[in-house]
Design a protein around this motif. Structure first.
Motif, PDB file in Angstrom:
ATOM      1  N   GLU A   1       0.846  -1.194   0.000  1.00  0.00           N
ATOM      2  CA  GLU A   1       0.000   0.000   0.000  1.00  0.00           C
ATOM      3  C   GLU A   1       0.885   1.249   0.000  1.00  0.00           C
ATOM      4  O   GLU A   1       1.900   1.294   0.700  1.00  0.00           O
ATOM      5  N   GLU A   2       0.492   2.250  -0.773  1.00  0.00           N
ATOM      6  CA  GLU A   2       1.228   3.508  -0.809  1.00  0.00           C
ATOM      7  C   GLU A   2       0.721   4.444   0.289  1.00  0.00           C
ATOM      8  O   GLU A   2      -0.474   4.677   0.410  1.00  0.00           O
ATOM      9  N   ILE A   3       1.632   4.960   1.074  1.00  0.00           N
ATOM     10  CA  ILE A   3       1.287   5.904   2.146  1.00  0.00           C
ATOM     11  C   ILE A   3       2.294   7.048   2.129  1.00  0.00           C
ATOM     12  O   ILE A   3       3.483   6.843   1.919  1.00  0.00           O
ATOM     13  N   ARG A   4       1.806   8.245   2.360  1.00  0.00           N
ATOM     14  CA  ARG A   4       2.682   9.419   2.455  1.00  0.00           C
ATOM     15  C   ARG A   4       2.575  10.034   3.851  1.00  0.00           C
ATOM     16  O   ARG A   4       1.483  10.205   4.390  1.00  0.00           O
ATOM     17  N   TYR A   5       3.732  10.358   4.423  1.00  0.00           N
ATOM     18  CA  TYR A   5       3.780  11.078   5.696  1.00  0.00           C
ATOM     19  C   TYR A   5       4.474  12.419   5.471  1.00  0.00           C
ATOM     20  O   TYR A   5       5.373  12.531   4.631  1.00  0.00           O
ATOM     21  N   GLU A   6       4.063  13.418   6.211  1.00  0.00           N
ATOM     22  CA  GLU A   6       4.632  14.757   6.087  1.00  0.00           C
ATOM     23  C   GLU A   6       4.996  15.277   7.468  1.00  0.00           C
ATOM     24  O   GLU A   6       4.334  14.951   8.459  1.00  0.00           O
ATOM     25  N   GLY A   7       6.044  16.084   7.527  1.00  0.00           N
ATOM     26  CA  GLY A   7       6.458  16.610   8.813  1.00  0.00           C
ATOM     27  C   GLY A   7       7.548  17.650   8.678  1.00  0.00           C
ATOM     28  O   GLY A   7       7.865  18.105   7.569  1.00  0.00           O
ATOM     29  N   TYR A   8       8.099  18.024   9.824  1.00  0.00           N
ATOM     30  CA  TYR A   8       9.149  19.034   9.859  1.00  0.00           C
ATOM     31  C   TYR A   8      10.384  18.497  10.566  1.00  0.00           C
ATOM     32  O   TYR A   8      10.293  17.878  11.625  1.00  0.00           O
ATOM     33  N   ALA A   9      11.528  18.759   9.960  1.00  0.00           N
ATOM     34  CA  ALA A   9      12.817  18.471  10.577  1.00  0.00           C
ATOM     35  C   ALA A   9      13.256  19.720  11.356  1.00  0.00           C
ATOM     36  O   ALA A   9      12.614  20.775  11.262  1.00  0.00           O
ATOM     37  N   PRO A  10      14.353  19.652  12.118  1.00  0.00           N
ATOM     38  CA  PRO A  10      14.866  20.846  12.803  1.00  0.00           C
ATOM     39  C   PRO A  10      15.097  21.992  11.825  1.00  0.00           C
ATOM     40  O   PRO A  10      15.379  21.777  10.644  1.00  0.00           O
ATOM     41  N   GLY A  11      14.957  23.221  12.310  1.00  0.00           N
ATOM     42  CA  GLY A  11      15.169  24.392  11.481  1.00  0.00           C
ATOM     43  C   GLY A  11      13.991  24.742  10.580  1.00  0.00           C
ATOM     44  O   GLY A  11      14.108  25.572   9.683  1.00  0.00           O
ATOM     45  N   GLY A  12      12.848  24.096  10.807  1.00  0.00           N
ATOM     46  CA  GLY A  12      11.678  24.364   9.988  1.00  0.00           C
ATOM     47  C   GLY A  12      11.727  23.732   8.609  1.00  0.00           C
ATOM     48  O   GLY A  12      10.978  24.125   7.712  1.00  0.00           O
ATOM     49  N   VAL A  13      12.598  22.744   8.415  1.00  0.00           N
ATOM     50  CA  VAL A  13      12.732  22.063   7.130  1.00  0.00           C
ATOM     51  C   VAL A  13      11.534  21.138   6.903  1.00  0.00           C
ATOM     52  O   VAL A  13      11.189  20.322   7.761  1.00  0.00           O
ATOM     53  N   ALA A  14      10.880  21.276   5.753  1.00  0.00           N
ATOM     54  CA  ALA A  14       9.727  20.444   5.401  1.00  0.00           C
ATOM     55  C   ALA A  14      10.196  19.121   4.824  1.00  0.00           C
ATOM     56  O   ALA A  14      11.138  19.067   4.035  1.00  0.00           O
ATOM     57  N   VAL A  15       9.523  18.032   5.209  1.00  0.00           N
ATOM     58  CA  VAL A  15       9.919  16.689   4.779  1.00  0.00           C
ATOM     59  C   VAL A  15       8.691  15.898   4.335  1.00  0.00           C
ATOM     60  O   VAL A  15       7.659  15.899   5.017  1.00  0.00           O
ATOM     61  N   ILE A  16       8.810  15.234   3.186  1.00  0.00           N
ATOM     62  CA  ILE A  16       7.796  14.294   2.703  1.00  0.00           C
ATOM     63  C   ILE A  16       8.421  12.911   2.691  1.00  0.00           C
ATOM     64  O   ILE A  16       9.551  12.730   2.222  1.00  0.00           O
ATOM     65  N   VAL A  17       7.689  11.928   3.196  1.00  0.00           N
ATOM     66  CA  VAL A  17       8.174  10.549   3.245  1.00  0.00           C
ATOM     67  C   VAL A  17       7.162   9.656   2.533  1.00  0.00           C
ATOM     68  O   VAL A  17       6.044   9.483   3.006  1.00  0.00           O
ATOM     69  N   ASP A  18       7.538   9.115   1.382  1.00  0.00           N
ATOM     70  CA  ASP A  18       6.672   8.209   0.627  1.00  0.00           C
ATOM     71  C   ASP A  18       7.039   6.769   0.941  1.00  0.00           C
ATOM     72  O   ASP A  18       8.206   6.381   0.847  1.00  0.00           O
ATOM     73  N   CYS A  19       6.035   5.976   1.302  1.00  0.00           N
ATOM     74  CA  CYS A  19       6.267   4.599   1.734  1.00  0.00           C
ATOM     75  C   CYS A  19       5.453   3.608   0.902  1.00  0.00           C
ATOM     76  O   CYS A  19       4.394   3.949   0.372  1.00  0.00           O
TER      77      CYS A  19
END
Length: 246
Positions: free
Chosen positions: A83-101
Motif C-alpha cells: 500500500e502507498e502511504i505518504r507522511y509529512e512533517g518538519y525536521a529541525p530548522g523548519g525544514v519540510a519533509v515528505i516521506v513516501d512509503c
C-alpha cells in the motif's frame, strides 16, 4: 534557483544507497510491483513502470528479477500486496519533509517514521501540511564538467521545461514535466548526453538553508528515514552544505 548545488547531496545519497545495495534493490522491486499493479505490466503504456524499470537496470538489476516482480504484481505469480502511504512533517530548522512509503503493515510503518522524526528533533505533521510546498518534477542531473552548451541545446530540443546551471561547481539539472520525463531522457541519451542521475522527484518551490548542528541533525534524519525498509523516497526543502555530513 538559489542555494547549494544538488550534486553534493545527490552523491551523498547515492553513496549511502550503494553501500546498502540489497535494500536499494528491495525498494526498486516494490516500486515496480506497485506501478505494474496500478497500471499494468506493459512499460510502453505505463510511464511509472518504465521509469522504475530504467532505475532497476541502471542499478544493474537483472532482467529476470524485473520480470518476476512484474509477474507477481500482475497476478501471474504469487506475491505481496503493498500500500502507498505518504507522511509529512518538519525536521529541525523548519525544514519540510515528505516521506513516501510502500508497506504491507501500516502500523509498523507509521511507528518507524514517527520514531525517526522524534529521535532527531523533528515532528510528524498532518496530511497536506507540507506537500503544497513541493512540485512533482522530472530531473536529469549532470555532473560538474558537463558541456553546458551541449546539454542546454539538447534539453531544449527534447522539450525540457528548464535548465539550471549551478555556478559554484558547474553541475546542471534539466527539469521536465513528469509526463515528459521518459521522452526527454530518451532524447538526451540518443544525443549522447546520458545524465549521471535521473529521476521523477518532488522539488521544493523554495529551499531553507540550515547550517551547523541543525544541518547535521537534518541530514541524520533524512538518512535514517531513507534507511527504513518501508520508505521508498524522502523529499525535503533543506539547503545543506558539505558540513551537514561532517
Amino acid at each position: 534557483m538559489a542555494g547549494h548545488s544538488k550534486w553534493a547531496n545527490i552523491q551523498h545519497r547515492k553513496g549511502a544507497q550503494d553501500a546498502k545495495r540489497g535494500k536499494m534493490f528491495t525498494k526498486i522491486i516494490r516500486e515496480i510491483s506497485v506501478a505494474a499493479r496500478s497500471s499494468g505490466g506493459d512499460p510502453g503504456n505505463n510511464p511509472r513502470l518504465r521509469v522504475a524499470i530504467d532505475k532497476a537496470l541502471d542499478a544493474n538489476m537483472s532482467k529476470d528479477v524485473v520480470e518476476r516482480a512484474i509477474k507477481k504484481a500482475t497476478g501471474e505469480l504469487e506475491g505481496i500486496s503493498y500500500e502507498e502511504i505518504r507522511y509529512e512533517g518538519y525536521a529541525p530548522g523548519g525544514v519540510a519533509v515528505i516521506v513516501d512509503c510502500l508497506t504491507d503493515n501500516k502500523v509498523r510503518t507509521v511507528a518507524d517514521v514517527r520514531h525517526a522524526f522524534g529521535k532527531f528533533g523533528g515532528n510528524l505533521g498532518t496530511d497536506g501540511s507540507v506537500a503544497f510546498m513541493f512540485k512533482k518534477t522530472g530531473v536529469l542531473s549532470f555532473a560538474p564538467g558537463a558541456n553546458e552548451e551541449q546539454v542546454t541545446e539538447a534539453a531544449i530540443e527534447a522539450g525540457a521545461d528548464d535548465i539550471v546551471v549551478y555556478p559554484e561547481d558547474g553541475s546542471i539539472d534539466v527539469l521536465t514535466a513528469p509526463d515528459a520525463f521518459a521522452s526527454v531522457k530518451e532524447a538526451m541519451d540518443a544525443a549522447g548526453l546520458k545524465a549521471d542521475q535521473s529521476e521523477v522527484t518532488y522539488r521544493a518551490d523554495n529551499d531553507i538553508a540550515v547550517a551547523g548542528e541543525t544541518a547535521q541533525q537534518v541530514a541524520k534524519l533524512l538518512d535514517w528515514l531513507e534507511d527504513l525498509d518501508d520508505v521508498q523516497n524522502v523529499y525535503s526543502n533543506a539547503d545543506l552544505g558539505e558540513d551537514a555530513y561532517a
